[in-house]
Scaffold this active site. Sequence first.
Site, mmCIF file in Angstrom:
data_model
loop_
_atom_site.group_PDB
_atom_site.id
_atom_site.type_symbol
_atom_site.label_atom_id
_atom_site.label_comp_id
_atom_site.label_asym_id
_atom_site.label_seq_id
_atom_site.Cartn_x
_atom_site.Cartn_y
_atom_site.Cartn_z
ATOM 1 N N HIS A 20 37.394 65.764 77.710
ATOM 2 C CA HIS A 20 37.348 64.779 76.629
ATOM 3 C C HIS A 20 35.901 64.608 76.159
ATOM 4 O O HIS A 20 35.168 63.782 76.700
ATOM 5 C CB HIS A 20 37.897 63.436 77.110
ATOM 6 C CG HIS A 20 39.313 63.498 77.593
ATOM 7 N ND1 HIS A 20 39.656 64.046 78.815
ATOM 8 C CD2 HIS A 20 40.479 63.081 77.016
ATOM 9 C CE1 HIS A 20 40.972 63.960 78.972
ATOM 10 N NE2 HIS A 20 41.495 63.391 77.906
ATOM 11 N N PRO A 110 43.437 56.179 85.258
ATOM 12 C CA PRO A 110 44.525 55.317 84.794
ATOM 13 C C PRO A 110 43.917 54.128 84.033
ATOM 14 O O PRO A 110 43.219 53.301 84.625
ATOM 15 C CB PRO A 110 45.210 54.872 86.094
ATOM 16 C CG PRO A 110 44.829 55.913 87.097
ATOM 17 C CD PRO A 110 43.439 56.321 86.722
ATOM 18 N N GLY A 148 42.359 52.336 74.905
ATOM 19 C CA GLY A 148 43.485 52.468 75.813
ATOM 20 C C GLY A 148 43.436 51.467 76.951
ATOM 21 O O GLY A 148 44.466 50.934 77.368
ATOM 22 N N HIS A 251 39.023 63.960 70.758
ATOM 23 C CA HIS A 251 39.337 63.077 71.874
ATOM 24 C C HIS A 251 39.558 63.828 73.179
ATOM 25 O O HIS A 251 38.848 63.581 74.162
ATOM 26 C CB HIS A 251 40.574 62.233 71.555
ATOM 27 C CG HIS A 251 40.913 61.223 72.604
ATOM 28 N ND1 HIS A 251 41.496 61.551 73.812
ATOM 29 C CD2 HIS A 251 40.744 59.890 72.632
ATOM 30 C CE1 HIS A 251 41.669 60.456 74.529
ATOM 31 N NE2 HIS A 251 41.227 59.438 73.832
ATOM 32 N N ARG A 344 56.882 36.255 107.754
ATOM 33 C CA ARG A 344 55.897 35.739 106.782
ATOM 34 C C ARG A 344 55.178 34.523 107.368
ATOM 35 O O ARG A 344 53.973 34.341 107.170
ATOM 36 C CB ARG A 344 56.561 35.387 105.453
ATOM 37 C CG ARG A 344 57.610 34.292 105.552
ATOM 38 C CD ARG A 344 58.242 33.945 104.225
ATOM 39 N NE ARG A 344 59.317 32.991 104.398
ATOM 40 C CZ ARG A 344 59.486 31.884 103.687
ATOM 41 N NH1 ARG A 344 58.624 31.568 102.734
ATOM 42 N NH2 ARG A 344 60.495 31.081 103.903
ATOM 43 N N GLU A 398 50.262 40.043 89.450
ATOM 44 C CA GLU A 398 50.296 40.924 90.615
ATOM 45 C C GLU A 398 49.421 42.166 90.435
ATOM 46 O O GLU A 398 48.702 42.559 91.352
ATOM 47 C CB GLU A 398 51.746 41.362 90.912
ATOM 48 C CG GLU A 398 52.665 40.249 91.371
ATOM 49 C CD GLU A 398 53.370 39.567 90.208
ATOM 50 O OE1 GLU A 398 54.288 38.755 90.469
ATOM 51 O OE2 GLU A 398 53.010 39.847 89.045
ATOM 52 N N PHE A 424 57.891 43.157 94.119
ATOM 53 C CA PHE A 424 56.852 43.261 93.095
ATOM 54 C C PHE A 424 55.731 44.229 93.487
ATOM 55 O O PHE A 424 54.730 44.329 92.784
ATOM 56 C CB PHE A 424 56.294 41.883 92.762
ATOM 57 C CG PHE A 424 57.341 40.942 92.222
ATOM 58 C CD1 PHE A 424 58.267 41.385 91.291
ATOM 59 C CD2 PHE A 424 57.412 39.633 92.663
ATOM 60 C CE1 PHE A 424 59.251 40.532 90.802
ATOM 61 C CE2 PHE A 424 58.391 38.776 92.181
ATOM 62 C CZ PHE A 424 59.325 39.230 91.250
ATOM 63 N N ASP A 456 68.429 34.833 95.842
ATOM 64 C CA ASP A 456 67.750 35.301 94.628
ATOM 65 C C ASP A 456 68.340 36.592 94.085
ATOM 66 O O ASP A 456 68.085 36.961 92.937
ATOM 67 C CB ASP A 456 66.248 35.481 94.877
ATOM 68 C CG ASP A 456 65.496 34.165 94.763
ATOM 69 O OD1 ASP A 456 66.108 33.167 94.335
ATOM 70 O OD2 ASP A 456 64.300 34.139 95.100
ATOM 71 N N HIS A 460 65.467 40.529 93.145
ATOM 72 C CA HIS A 460 64.384 40.185 94.061
ATOM 73 C C HIS A 460 64.540 40.812 95.448
ATOM 74 O O HIS A 460 63.647 40.683 96.273
ATOM 75 C CB HIS A 460 64.284 38.658 94.205
ATOM 76 C CG HIS A 460 63.627 37.994 93.046
ATOM 77 N ND1 HIS A 460 64.050 38.177 91.758
ATOM 78 C CD2 HIS A 460 62.556 37.158 92.975
ATOM 79 C CE1 HIS A 460 63.285 37.474 90.933
ATOM 80 N NE2 HIS A 460 62.367 36.851 91.651
#
Length: 649
Positions: A20, A110, A148, A251, A344, A398, A424, A456, A460
């Site tokens: 690039h 990324p 981007g 580019h 947890r 997140e 998630f 849930d 979930h």
Amino acid sequence: MANAIRVLAMDAVEQAKSGHPGMPMGMADVATVLFTKFLKFDPARPEWPDRDRFVLSAGHGSMLLYALLHLTGYAHPTMDELRRFRQLGSPTAGHPERGHPPGIETTTGPLGQGLANAVGMAIAERHLAAKFGAELVDHRTYVIAGDGCLMEGISHEAISLAGHLKLNRLVVLWDDNRISIDGPTDLSVSDDQPKRFQAAGWTTFAVDGHDPAAIADALAKAQASDRPVMIACRTTIGKGAPTKAGTAGSHGAPLGEAEIRGAREKLRWPHAPFTVPESVLAAWRTAGARGASARKAWDARLQSHSDRAAFEARVAGNLPADWRQKLKAHIDALIAKPVKTATRQASGMALEVLCPAVPAIVGGSADLTGSNNTKAKAQPLLTAKDYAGTYIHYGVREHGMAAAMNGMALHGGVVPYGGTFLVFADYCRPSIRLAAIMGLRAVFVMTHDSIGLGEDGPTHQPVEQLASLRAIPGLNVFRPADAVETAECWELALLDAKRPSVLALTRQNVPQLRTEAASENRSARGGYVLAEANGKRGATILATGSEVQVALAARELLQKGGVPTAVVSMPSFELFDRQDAAYRAQVLGPARGRVAVEAAVRQGWDKYIGADGGFVGMAGFGASAPAEQLYPHFGITAEAVAAAAKRQL
């Protein structure tokens, strides 16, 4: 000096027949002003803790960074390594890779990730400055981001968090070239980016990205800002290319021999490829050397500083000498007085010990603190008013949280952890993957790890997440069975300074299965025999997390039926796979009669149980109901496991 960047970029991309060239050519003026007048660094000491951090979030323009490192006098890349751009074994990879060569602060490519990493770096700088003072910590974080980067959703989370925390040592230089791969950016976006940043609490400036005086003026003003700064730099992509400048043609592809000849004429650069005149190189090397005096003065301050030992330990990533003993005392207390609790909550109990014992720990949660059990009682909040705190309310961000954690780990001096629900992990995955690529010590605390979370429902209830996380090379995935294993897994996560870790933890209570003292961390083996067969082993049940209790109940049924059965707890596939073949064979037992049970999909288990081995788990998504109804509904019961073992035999 800027033209040196331009020609090195177009020459290297042309030589590689890949890359690039447009962004480096367009941002060369901005980068030249930044590196010669503002950025604090010393090429002779790339790891100087108080250097400014420079992040090329638009990582596809990697030749900009490689050219800058070479020109300012870093040992690498050499001119030969620039010639070998994008070639196997060369440090000049297609996208910047952290530490390859030194001077590259983070792995980018990324889009948006570098910007979000920089937010974490800026948090770490403010936190350490609050802890150790400006004598030792007084630097800034600069980012070059492209269109981007700002289109990617992670940018919203990162920008919002930085504005909320008033990270005034963070400066983003936006390459406003209005070109993307498909063509002009107005094909797909019409955001007013400065207003967007302003709405998030940033100061913004707009400059001609090819006017060095205007760029310098904006950067000078940024030094005095009381909030993060975004400078919109209006540039021409591929500046200097006679026909491709300002177009998508510059580019992501080599300019071509004819275009490069025309660019050399237009830039008045008559020199051969990969040749920088001595006068230009000397000017760059002088700019690169200007930080040496600041670095030497800092070295002198460190030598006489009362907190020198603590600071050096933090920066080196060394944890206090006694933290493991304190955690062992916690485990001993659990053995003495077993508890039935969700893992947890067991993680929260471990953090009550670890957070005071390891001052480098900075935790947080994506708006699920009470559910994730991620905040120790004594942890003060890290806020815009008090950066000395050690707990961050990330909000429902997140992805931004995970990337900021990576940035903190990259900065050094901080061991980050952050919590959300396991489902998630999909929102965090690109950052978790990059943490694994870079080998960062970051701990992702992911609770509500199965259908056991109950009402849930399937949105979930993670079923495929464990398998997908285990598929990431270099990532430790821990799923402890009880409070003791949870503490052991925390110890292992903190001990591994070269890998990120995921802790998959239950919402529902589980019994404490480990009630006898052990001389070692049994989870360190990844898998171990929790209960051996009474007699010659006929069946082996492998399980993780909340299903280990199911395995033990199935063992009782099988033993009563005349089938001597062992139960193997496997809190970490990755650690088990690192054991020698003899140990693994001893734990797994005879190939015939192996069954695995996990409230997740089968993928990944066949390497232990075989393609025809028995598996009890999930074949589809979950359902909304109390957990105690869901396990029998989906056939994850002791009776089902025992039946599967009998079928194997």
